[in-house]
Design a protein around this motif. Structure first.
Motif, PDB file in Angstrom:
ATOM      1  N   LEU A  93      32.460  74.290 -22.028  1.00  0.00           N
ATOM      2  CA  LEU A  93      31.267  75.163 -22.232  1.00  0.00           C
ATOM      3  C   LEU A  93      30.777  75.958 -21.454  1.00  0.00           C
ATOM      4  O   LEU A  93      31.149  76.290 -20.446  1.00  0.00           O
ATOM      5  CB  LEU A  93      29.650  74.066 -22.672  1.00  0.00           C
ATOM      6  CG  LEU A  93      29.551  73.311 -23.679  1.00  0.00           C
ATOM      7  CD1 LEU A  93      28.552  72.317 -23.445  1.00  0.00           C
ATOM      8  CD2 LEU A  93      30.017  73.592 -25.013  1.00  0.00           C
ATOM      9  N   ARG A  94      30.826  77.129 -22.020  1.00  0.00           N
ATOM     10  CA  ARG A  94      30.671  78.353 -20.693  1.00  0.00           C
ATOM     11  C   ARG A  94      29.767  79.125 -20.627  1.00  0.00           C
ATOM     12  O   ARG A  94      29.633  79.810 -20.162  1.00  0.00           O
ATOM     13  CB  ARG A  94      32.162  79.628 -21.602  1.00  0.00           C
ATOM     14  CG  ARG A  94      33.578  78.814 -21.593  1.00  0.00           C
ATOM     15  CD  ARG A  94      34.752  80.255 -21.505  1.00  0.00           C
ATOM     16  NE  ARG A  94      33.980  81.648 -22.622  1.00  0.00           N
ATOM     17  CZ  ARG A  94      34.364  81.198 -23.160  1.00  0.00           C
ATOM     18  NH1 ARG A  94      35.283  80.447 -24.503  1.00  0.00           N
ATOM     19  NH2 ARG A  94      33.861  82.380 -24.076  1.00  0.00           N
ATOM     20  N   GLY A  95      28.605  78.496 -21.572  1.00  0.00           N
ATOM     21  CA  GLY A  95      27.785  79.066 -21.418  1.00  0.00           C
ATOM     22  C   GLY A  95      26.559  79.167 -22.349  1.00  0.00           C
ATOM     23  O   GLY A  95      27.036  78.805 -23.717  1.00  0.00           O
ATOM     24  N   LEU A  96      25.421  79.603 -22.246  1.00  0.00           N
ATOM     25  CA  LEU A  96      24.232  79.050 -23.311  1.00  0.00           C
ATOM     26  C   LEU A  96      23.303  80.326 -22.481  1.00  0.00           C
ATOM     27  O   LEU A  96      22.861  80.843 -21.678  1.00  0.00           O
ATOM     28  CB  LEU A  96      23.478  77.916 -22.665  1.00  0.00           C
ATOM     29  CG  LEU A  96      22.259  78.379 -23.585  1.00  0.00           C
ATOM     30  CD1 LEU A  96      22.224  77.310 -25.198  1.00  0.00           C
ATOM     31  CD2 LEU A  96      21.220  76.579 -23.392  1.00  0.00           C
ATOM     32  N   ARG A  97      23.403  80.720 -23.516  1.00  0.00           N
ATOM     33  CA  ARG A  97      22.490  82.194 -23.571  1.00  0.00           C
ATOM     34  C   ARG A  97      21.122  82.666 -24.801  1.00  0.00           C
ATOM     35  O   ARG A  97      21.480  81.917 -25.755  1.00  0.00           O
ATOM     36  CB  ARG A  97      23.343  83.358 -24.374  1.00  0.00           C
ATOM     37  CG  ARG A  97      24.317  84.321 -22.623  1.00  0.00           C
ATOM     38  CD  ARG A  97      25.158  85.169 -23.158  1.00  0.00           C
ATOM     39  NE  ARG A  97      25.398  85.424 -24.303  1.00  0.00           N
ATOM     40  CZ  ARG A  97      26.291  86.053 -24.948  1.00  0.00           C
ATOM     41  NH1 ARG A  97      26.660  87.288 -24.661  1.00  0.00           N
ATOM     42  NH2 ARG A  97      27.754  85.718 -25.671  1.00  0.00           N
ATOM     43  N   ILE A  98      19.987  82.498 -24.096  1.00  0.00           N
ATOM     44  CA  ILE A  98      18.490  82.686 -24.974  1.00  0.00           C
ATOM     45  C   ILE A  98      18.231  83.802 -24.983  1.00  0.00           C
ATOM     46  O   ILE A  98      17.775  84.768 -23.822  1.00  0.00           O
ATOM     47  CB  ILE A  98      18.143  81.612 -24.715  1.00  0.00           C
ATOM     48  CG1 ILE A  98      18.527  80.064 -24.879  1.00  0.00           C
ATOM     49  CG2 ILE A  98      16.945  81.445 -25.961  1.00  0.00           C
ATOM     50  CD1 ILE A  98      18.029  78.974 -24.537  1.00  0.00           C
TER      51      ILE A  98
ATOM     52  N   THR B 184      12.319  87.619 -23.270  1.00  0.00           N
ATOM     53  CA  THR B 184      12.691  86.701 -22.720  1.00  0.00           C
ATOM     54  C   THR B 184      13.805  86.048 -22.704  1.00  0.00           C
ATOM     55  O   THR B 184      14.333  85.764 -23.913  1.00  0.00           O
ATOM     56  CB  THR B 184      11.802  85.603 -22.861  1.00  0.00           C
ATOM     57  OG1 THR B 184      10.337  85.560 -22.603  1.00  0.00           O
ATOM     58  CG2 THR B 184      11.763  83.757 -21.650  1.00  0.00           C
ATOM     59  N   VAL B 185      14.791  86.185 -21.592  1.00  0.00           N
ATOM     60  CA  VAL B 185      16.137  86.279 -20.859  1.00  0.00           C
ATOM     61  C   VAL B 185      16.581  84.351 -20.368  1.00  0.00           C
ATOM     62  O   VAL B 185      15.748  84.412 -19.554  1.00  0.00           O
ATOM     63  CB  VAL B 185      17.129  87.321 -21.105  1.00  0.00           C
ATOM     64  CG1 VAL B 185      18.621  87.214 -20.639  1.00  0.00           C
ATOM     65  CG2 VAL B 185      16.918  88.728 -21.286  1.00  0.00           C
ATOM     66  N   VAL B 186      17.063  84.032 -20.446  1.00  0.00           N
ATOM     67  CA  VAL B 186      17.668  82.717 -20.229  1.00  0.00           C
ATOM     68  C   VAL B 186      19.231  82.202 -20.331  1.00  0.00           C
ATOM     69  O   VAL B 186      19.762  83.059 -21.444  1.00  0.00           O
ATOM     70  CB  VAL B 186      17.453  81.399 -20.656  1.00  0.00           C
ATOM     71  CG1 VAL B 186      18.019  80.057 -19.831  1.00  0.00           C
ATOM     72  CG2 VAL B 186      15.218  81.457 -20.654  1.00  0.00           C
ATOM     73  N   TYR B 187      19.814  82.779 -19.530  1.00  0.00           N
ATOM     74  CA  TYR B 187      21.447  82.244 -19.281  1.00  0.00           C
ATOM     75  C   TYR B 187      21.756  81.247 -18.161  1.00  0.00           C
ATOM     76  O   TYR B 187      21.553  81.423 -16.770  1.00  0.00           O
ATOM     77  CB  TYR B 187      22.074  83.915 -19.355  1.00  0.00           C
ATOM     78  CG  TYR B 187      23.200  83.688 -18.541  1.00  0.00           C
ATOM     79  CD1 TYR B 187      24.645  82.717 -19.548  1.00  0.00           C
ATOM     80  CD2 TYR B 187      24.174  83.498 -17.220  1.00  0.00           C
ATOM     81  CE1 TYR B 187      25.659  83.124 -19.070  1.00  0.00           C
ATOM     82  CE2 TYR B 187      25.299  83.600 -16.860  1.00  0.00           C
ATOM     83  CZ  TYR B 187      26.169  83.310 -18.283  1.00  0.00           C
ATOM     84  OH  TYR B 187      27.807  83.061 -17.421  1.00  0.00           O
TER      85      TYR B 187
END
Lengths: 173, 184
Positions: free
Chosen positions: A78-83, A41-44
């Motif tokens: 903040l430049r981003g959140l990746r999960i 599962t990918v979240v960006y």
């Protein structure tokens, strides 16, 4: 001799820059490697999303003007959140991700290993008082795996200010 | 009578033509819209405005009214979905996203889970969101909803505040009624 020293200095700077780039790419590559993998599962969440917070003026959050200003300041950098998460091969994926993290670049903040074989690593990449990346790595024998990367400029001073302000509010109550 | 019909047709066509959107989306829409298995429509702004306006005045529920108030800010809406055997390839969707980025669309959010992929993209100015785009790909079916809006950040703040207050159990801040004003 003067030119030789200058060239040597440039060389050293170039090597350090390349190493930093290579490390950033290692985590990026890890994400790219699994972004199309059906097991994950990918979240960006993009930097644009965080920039939107800066433009919003949300009431009801139990924050005064000063706190709201600090939160917005933190969010806008903040430049981003990746999960990346998976429900299988947790231990193997955890080991693979961990092998890609350079201990020179990232500092371990906290490590937890539970008696049922689950590992949690909390790492940061910082520069003076600025945290450039927060990395959370979870994986173990129960097959669950998660990699969370918060990229941006988290100013420790702002976080301390926010914490102090909230503490003062609590005392007043 | 004939002239009247022609006039109505011409105005409707003009309004529909003025619907939306961007070159990339328009090209994509035009390319696929006539294929079998594709459902699509465009809603002109005035229709959205009338529809939401009528609903707003006939509904008492505060939450729905708030949502309708936001929906009134949608200028035009475009919907496209594929089903059955007709498939839009992954490469084509990637190209669509790439081209939209070149047209100043920014990706807000991307989620992929078990064969479902969701992209939320926006195009904005300093004060408002000009375009909002939702792309969903699920098991070979592709859907996009594109909205051209005049949604200001001020409106969005008000909307989010409303739900935050509701969630935290705070009382909504009411605007001062006329009755509150001192009478002469």
């Amino acid at each position: 001799m003067k030119y030789f020293k200058l060239m040597a200095l440039c060389g050293v700077l170039l090597v350090s820059f390349t190493q930093a780039q290579a490390q950033a790419n290692a985590i990026d590559k890890y994400f790219s490697q699994y972004v199309d993998d059906e097991r994950f599962t990918v979240v960006y969440v993009s930097s644009k999303m965080f920039q939107l917070f800066d433009r919003l003026d949300v009431g009801g959050l139990d924050m005064d003007e000063e706190e709201s200003k600090i939160v917005k300041n933190i969010a806008k950098d903040l430049r981003g959140l990746r999960i990346l998460s998976a429900d299988e091969d947790g231990l193997a994926l955890y080991k693979e991700a961990k092998s890609k993290i350079s201990t020179q670049e990232y500092e371990v903040l906290m490590t937890v290993r539970t008696n049922d074989g689950e590992n949690v690593d909390f790492l940061i990449k910082d520069n003076d008082n600025i945290i450039e990346e927060l990395l959370l790595l979870v994986g173990g024998e129960d097959d669950e795996f998660a990699l969370l990367s918060f990229v941006g400029r988290l100013d420790l001073n702002s976080i301390v200010k926010l914490a102090n302000s909230m503490e003062e509010d609590k005392k007043k109550e | 009578m004939k002239l009247h019909t022609l006039l109505v047709f011409a105005i409707s066509t003009l309004l529909l033509a003025s619907c939306n959107s961007t070159k990339t989306l328009d090209n994509f829409y035009e390319k696929h819209k006539k294929e079998e298995g594709v459902t699509n429509f465009k809603l002109p702004g005035w229709l959205v405005w009338i529809g939401t306006g009528m609903a707003y005045h006939s509904i008492r529920d505060r939450e729905v009214r708030m949502a309708l108030k936001m929906a009134k800010k949608v200028k035009t809406m475009q919907f496209f979905t594929t089903e059955g055997d007709y498939e839009v390839s992954r490469a084509e969707i990637d190209a669509l996203v790439g081209n939209l980025k070149e047209e100043s669309f920014d990706e807000l959010l991307y989620v992929k889970e078990e064969g479902t992929q969701v992209n939320v993209m926006v195009r904005d100015t300093d004060t408002k969101l000009k375009n909002i785009l939702l792309l969903v790909e699920e098991e070979g079916e592709f859907t996009f909803i594109s909205m051209k809006s005049r949604l200001k950040y001020k409106d969005l703040s008000e909307y989010i505040s409303y739900y935050v207050n509701d969630f935290m159990g705070n009382k909504p801040v009411k605007k001062k009624d006329k009755e509150d004003k001192p009478r002469a």
